[in-house]
Design an enzyme around this catalytic site. Sequence first.
Site, PDB file in Angstrom:
ATOM      1  N   GLY A  46      33.244  25.209  46.710  1.00  0.00           N
ATOM      2  CA  GLY A  46      33.450  25.620  45.011  1.00  0.00           C
ATOM      3  C   GLY A  46      34.777  25.478  44.533  1.00  0.00           C
ATOM      4  N   GLY A  95      37.526  26.826  46.591  1.00  0.00           N
ATOM      5  CA  GLY A  95      37.735  26.210  47.673  1.00  0.00           C
ATOM      6  C   GLY A  95      38.478  24.809  48.008  1.00  0.00           C
ATOM      7  N   TYR A 102      28.557  42.384  38.397  1.00  0.00           N
ATOM      8  CA  TYR A 102      29.513  41.999  38.960  1.00  0.00           C
ATOM      9  C   TYR A 102      30.878  42.686  39.553  1.00  0.00           C
ATOM     10  CZ  TYR A 102      33.264  37.484  39.641  1.00  0.00           C
ATOM     11  OH  TYR A 102      33.897  36.388  39.654  1.00  0.00           O
ATOM     12  N   LYS A 122      32.950  43.566  42.804  1.00  0.00           N
ATOM     13  CA  LYS A 122      34.554  43.628  42.450  1.00  0.00           C
ATOM     14  C   LYS A 122      35.645  44.189  43.166  1.00  0.00           C
ATOM     15  CE  LYS A 122      34.034  39.159  42.941  1.00  0.00           C
ATOM     16  NZ  LYS A 122      34.785  38.143  43.948  1.00  0.00           N
ATOM     17  N   PRO A 125      42.468  37.126  40.001  1.00  0.00           N
ATOM     18  CA  PRO A 125      42.633  35.718  39.312  1.00  0.00           C
ATOM     19  C   PRO A 125      42.538  36.407  37.737  1.00  0.00           C
ATOM     20  CG  PRO A 125      41.623  35.307  41.612  1.00  0.00           C
ATOM     21  CD  PRO A 125      41.259  36.438  40.535  1.00  0.00           C
ATOM     22  N   ASN A 131      40.573  33.600  33.953  1.00  0.00           N
ATOM     23  CA  ASN A 131      39.734  32.807  34.511  1.00  0.00           C
ATOM     24  C   ASN A 131      39.867  31.432  34.792  1.00  0.00           C
ATOM     25  OD1 ASN A 131      38.846  34.520  32.561  1.00  0.00           O
ATOM     26  ND2 ASN A 131      37.394  33.272  31.308  1.00  0.00           N
ATOM     27  N   HIS A 139      30.686  28.441  33.389  1.00  0.00           N
ATOM     28  CA  HIS A 139      31.772  29.363  32.663  1.00  0.00           C
ATOM     29  C   HIS A 139      32.389  28.324  31.622  1.00  0.00           C
ATOM     30  CE1 HIS A 139      32.485  31.340  36.562  1.00  0.00           C
ATOM     31  NE2 HIS A 139      32.944  32.474  35.791  1.00  0.00           N
ATOM     32  N   ASP A 151      29.439  37.093  21.580  1.00  0.00           N
ATOM     33  CA  ASP A 151      30.640  36.545  22.469  1.00  0.00           C
ATOM     34  C   ASP A 151      31.598  37.248  23.537  1.00  0.00           C
ATOM     35  OD1 ASP A 151      32.431  36.012  19.372  1.00  0.00           O
ATOM     36  OD2 ASP A 151      31.639  34.748  20.170  1.00  0.00           O
TER      37      ASP A 151
HETATM   38  P1  NAP Z   1      32.016  28.639  42.998  1.00  0.00           P
HETATM   39  O1  NAP Z   1      32.495  27.349  42.574  1.00  0.00           O
HETATM   40  O2  NAP Z   1      30.969  29.568  42.942  1.00  0.00           O
HETATM   41  O3  NAP Z   1      31.488  28.226  44.594  1.00  0.00           O
HETATM   42  C1  NAP Z   1      31.421  30.068  45.182  1.00  0.00           C
HETATM   43  C2  NAP Z   1      31.233  29.331  46.775  1.00  0.00           C
HETATM   44  O4  NAP Z   1      30.868  30.591  47.349  1.00  0.00           O
HETATM   45  C3  NAP Z   1      30.542  28.109  46.967  1.00  0.00           C
HETATM   46  O5  NAP Z   1      31.806  27.570  47.932  1.00  0.00           O
HETATM   47  C4  NAP Z   1      29.400  29.158  47.777  1.00  0.00           C
HETATM   48  O6  NAP Z   1      28.725  27.620  48.678  1.00  0.00           O
HETATM   49  C5  NAP Z   1      30.034  29.717  48.716  1.00  0.00           C
HETATM   50  N1  NAP Z   1      28.452  31.008  48.451  1.00  0.00           N
HETATM   51  C6  NAP Z   1      27.575  31.436  47.167  1.00  0.00           C
HETATM   52  N2  NAP Z   1      26.367  32.380  48.060  1.00  0.00           N
HETATM   53  C7  NAP Z   1      27.068  32.196  49.884  1.00  0.00           C
HETATM   54  C8  NAP Z   1      26.370  32.532  50.469  1.00  0.00           C
HETATM   55  N3  NAP Z   1      25.010  33.588  49.486  1.00  0.00           N
HETATM   56  N4  NAP Z   1      27.252  32.765  51.517  1.00  0.00           N
HETATM   57  C9  NAP Z   1      27.786  31.598  51.909  1.00  0.00           C
HETATM   58  N5  NAP Z   1      28.458  30.944  50.308  1.00  0.00           N
HETATM   59  C10 NAP Z   1      28.095  31.311  49.887  1.00  0.00           C
HETATM   60  O7  NAP Z   1      33.110  29.808  42.710  1.00  0.00           O
HETATM   61  P2  NAP Z   1      34.358  30.004  42.561  1.00  0.00           P
HETATM   62  O8  NAP Z   1      34.433  29.659  40.702  1.00  0.00           O
HETATM   63  O9  NAP Z   1      34.850  29.047  43.172  1.00  0.00           O
HETATM   64  O10 NAP Z   1      34.871  31.238  42.688  1.00  0.00           O
HETATM   65  C11 NAP Z   1      35.094  32.055  44.172  1.00  0.00           C
HETATM   66  C12 NAP Z   1      36.011  32.734  44.306  1.00  0.00           C
HETATM   67  O11 NAP Z   1      36.976  33.646  43.161  1.00  0.00           O
HETATM   68  C13 NAP Z   1      34.780  33.997  43.603  1.00  0.00           C
HETATM   69  O12 NAP Z   1      35.462  35.174  44.605  1.00  0.00           O
HETATM   70  C14 NAP Z   1      34.811  34.393  42.332  1.00  0.00           C
HETATM   71  O13 NAP Z   1      34.518  35.673  41.963  1.00  0.00           O
HETATM   72  C15 NAP Z   1      36.388  34.035  41.970  1.00  0.00           C
HETATM   73  N6  NAP Z   1      36.771  34.259  40.601  1.00  0.00           N
HETATM   74  C16 NAP Z   1      36.499  32.921  40.084  1.00  0.00           C
HETATM   75  C17 NAP Z   1      37.156  32.356  38.937  1.00  0.00           C
HETATM   76  C18 NAP Z   1      36.302  31.616  37.921  1.00  0.00           C
HETATM   77  O14 NAP Z   1      36.614  32.032  36.432  1.00  0.00           O
HETATM   78  N7  NAP Z   1      35.625  30.661  38.205  1.00  0.00           N
HETATM   79  C19 NAP Z   1      37.496  33.796  37.657  1.00  0.00           C
HETATM   80  C20 NAP Z   1      38.157  35.129  38.984  1.00  0.00           C
HETATM   81  C21 NAP Z   1      37.858  34.907  40.051  1.00  0.00           C
HETATM   82  P3  NAP Z   1      27.803  26.783  47.905  1.00  0.00           P
HETATM   83  O15 NAP Z   1      28.566  25.508  48.027  1.00  0.00           O
HETATM   84  O16 NAP Z   1      26.916  26.051  49.263  1.00  0.00           O
HETATM   85  O17 NAP Z   1      27.174  27.393  47.503  1.00  0.00           O
HETATM   86  O1  GFB Z   2      33.808  31.694  30.725  1.00  0.00           O
HETATM   87  P1  GFB Z   2      32.772  32.179  30.044  1.00  0.00           P
HETATM   88  O2  GFB Z   2      31.647  32.332  30.448  1.00  0.00           O
HETATM   89  O3  GFB Z   2      33.025  34.261  30.145  1.00  0.00           O
HETATM   90  O4  GFB Z   2      33.359  33.058  28.868  1.00  0.00           O
HETATM   91  P2  GFB Z   2      33.804  35.450  30.220  1.00  0.00           P
HETATM   92  C1  GFB Z   2      32.762  33.480  27.677  1.00  0.00           C
HETATM   93  C2  GFB Z   2      33.478  32.759  26.437  1.00  0.00           C
HETATM   94  O5  GFB Z   2      33.020  31.676  25.868  1.00  0.00           O
HETATM   95  C3  GFB Z   2      32.165  34.060  24.807  1.00  0.00           C
HETATM   96  C4  GFB Z   2      32.680  31.332  24.965  1.00  0.00           C
HETATM   97  O6  GFB Z   2      33.105  34.240  24.244  1.00  0.00           O
HETATM   98  C5  GFB Z   2      31.658  32.843  24.823  1.00  0.00           C
HETATM   99  O7  GFB Z   2      30.944  32.714  23.500  1.00  0.00           O
HETATM  100  N1  GFB Z   2      31.566  30.072  24.500  1.00  0.00           N
HETATM  101  C6  GFB Z   2      31.397  29.619  24.201  1.00  0.00           C
HETATM  102  C7  GFB Z   2      31.014  29.675  26.213  1.00  0.00           C
HETATM  103  N2  GFB Z   2      30.550  28.039  24.750  1.00  0.00           N
HETATM  104  C8  GFB Z   2      29.826  28.731  25.965  1.00  0.00           C
HETATM  105  C9  GFB Z   2      29.673  28.184  26.591  1.00  0.00           C
HETATM  106  O8  GFB Z   2      28.791  26.960  26.277  1.00  0.00           O
HETATM  107  N3  GFB Z   2      29.330  29.286  28.008  1.00  0.00           N
HETATM  108  C10 GFB Z   2      29.231  30.151  28.235  1.00  0.00           C
HETATM  109  N4  GFB Z   2      29.653  30.372  29.485  1.00  0.00           N
HETATM  110  N5  GFB Z   2      30.750  30.770  26.832  1.00  0.00           N
HETATM  111  C11 GFB Z   2      33.318  35.926  32.746  1.00  0.00           C
HETATM  112  C12 GFB Z   2      32.718  37.088  33.392  1.00  0.00           C
HETATM  113  O9  GFB Z   2      33.796  36.382  31.609  1.00  0.00           O
HETATM  114  O10 GFB Z   2      34.851  35.162  33.331  1.00  0.00           O
HETATM  115  C13 GFB Z   2      32.681  36.290  34.719  1.00  0.00           C
HETATM  116  O11 GFB Z   2      31.689  37.492  33.050  1.00  0.00           O
HETATM  117  C14 GFB Z   2      33.596  35.947  35.105  1.00  0.00           C
HETATM  118  O12 GFB Z   2      31.997  37.566  35.708  1.00  0.00           O
HETATM  119  C15 GFB Z   2      35.023  35.186  34.529  1.00  0.00           C
HETATM  120  O13 GFB Z   2      35.022  37.430  35.416  1.00  0.00           O
HETATM  121  C16 GFB Z   2      36.103  34.746  35.019  1.00  0.00           C
HETATM  122  O14 GFB Z   2      35.459  34.903  30.442  1.00  0.00           O
HETATM  123  O15 GFB Z   2      33.712  35.813  28.749  1.00  0.00           O
END
Ligand code: NAP
Ligand code: GFB
Length: 327
Positions: A12, A15, A144, A148, A171, A173, A187, A278
């Site tokens: 992901g 990763g 979610y 966590k 972490p 966003n 996101h 929002d």
């Molecule tokens: P991601 O791009 O969606 O990647 C998710 C990963 O988890 C992929 O490698 C996926 O494998 C694997 N996975 C999902 N379901 C699985 C299952 N049932 N069994 C085995 N592997 C599985 O997510 P990411 O953004 O890198 O997030 C990584 C971590 O950071 C997560 O714990 C997330 O909660 C945390 N996090 C993310 C953000 C953010 O903004 N993205 C912010 C804060 C915390 P496949 O590729 O094979 O599907």
């Molecule tokens: O990254 P995001 O989806 O999640 O950002 P959160 C949301 C903000 O971006 C909101 C605006 O204020 C939305 O109104 N936004 C504008 C959009 N355009 C878009 C769009 O096209 N797509 C999306 N997704 N947003 C998440 C949590 O909250 O943060 C998850 O729900 C996780 O669980 C992630 O923790 C890191 O920051 O609001």
Amino acid sequence: MSTVILVTGGSGLVGQAIKHVIENEPVGSRFGKKENETWIFASSSEGDLRDPAQTRKLFDKYKPTHVIHLAALVGGLFRNMKYKLTFFRENMVINDNVLHAAYETKAQKVISCLSTCVFPDKVEYPLDENKIHLGLPHDSNFGYAHSKRMVDIQNHAYKEEFGCNFTSAIPTNVFGPYDNYDLEDAHVIPALIHKCYLAKKNNTPFVVAGSGKPLRQFIYSRDLAKLFIWQLREYDDVEPVILSVGEDEEVSIKEVADAIVEAMDFKGNYTFDTSRADGQFRKPASNKKLLSLIGGFEFTPFKPALAESVKWFLDNYDTARTGIKKQ
Ligand code: NAP
Ligand code: GFB
């Protein structure tokens, strides 16, 4: 003594960033691979971690001494709002299977990955590591967020009952290469990069959801990767650590959209759809604990990091996770 590091969720966004850093930083450097280390980046094709037997099989195959547990059902605001129970159940099951397999196979250390959305919605700002359980999280992602939070509870219970060295990172966003660009599930940054790309290609309006007023802190995935490697090597405490840019780095969703318009060189019609949610207005997290422990860290400035992420998307559109069926 050889060290085997298993990164669950290795395919992901986060990763792949750890993989990039380990493969590109000088061997033996603070964030580079060590001679005696073997790194395994596992995807779900190597085992569905919702299944205890497949999880145990993965651990028996690689016998990890250390685990960075990233695998999870992940998504942006709109996906979280739609699937609160699914986010809760799938992540509870994945986390329980991974932590118990790590315990049973005597892994020396596990770092699990939380998120700043675990913090209470109504609490004194800035958010810090002591405030995780001081109230309900924001309604938009309570499924979610609670799954966590339970990892922090499990880490403390494994430590008290079995003396396990299980800890967690929080972490803010994250954005960068290899993100999920699905228009509905993504996101905000990957969603808007994809929407702006399609608006430019099809000569249609670029529509940002919501008012554009909410504030967020964004960390570049390759910076976050280095911080995970630091925590793996230099942090041995059960208490979580926020891995984030400073609380003074908050940007509005409008500023994010403006930066994407600039990076995409988009000249078309650009509007806000205020009929869409929002979500949480802000979740400002303090990185004081991190900086006090790591002794200073150079974060990649937002705009250059965003430009690199846009370039990666344009260069890899055909293989990226766009949620669009490719011909
Ligand atoms: P991601 O791009 O969606 O990647 C998710 C990963 O988890 C992929 O490698 C996926 O494998 C694997 N996975 C999902 N379901 C699985 C299952 N049932 N069994 C085995 N592997 C599985 O997510 P990411 O953004 O890198 O997030 C990584 C971590 O950071 C997560 O714990 C997330 O909660 C945390 N996090 C993310 C953000 C953010 O903004 N993205 C912010 C804060 C915390 P496949 O590729 O094979 O599907
Ligand atoms: O990254 P995001 O989806 O999640 O950002 P959160 C949301 C903000 O971006 C909101 C605006 O204020 C939305 O109104 N936004 C504008 C959009 N355009 C878009 C769009 O096209 N797509 C999306 N997704 N947003 C998440 C949590 O909250 O943060 C998850 O729900 C996780 O669980 C992630 O923790 C890191 O920051 O609001």
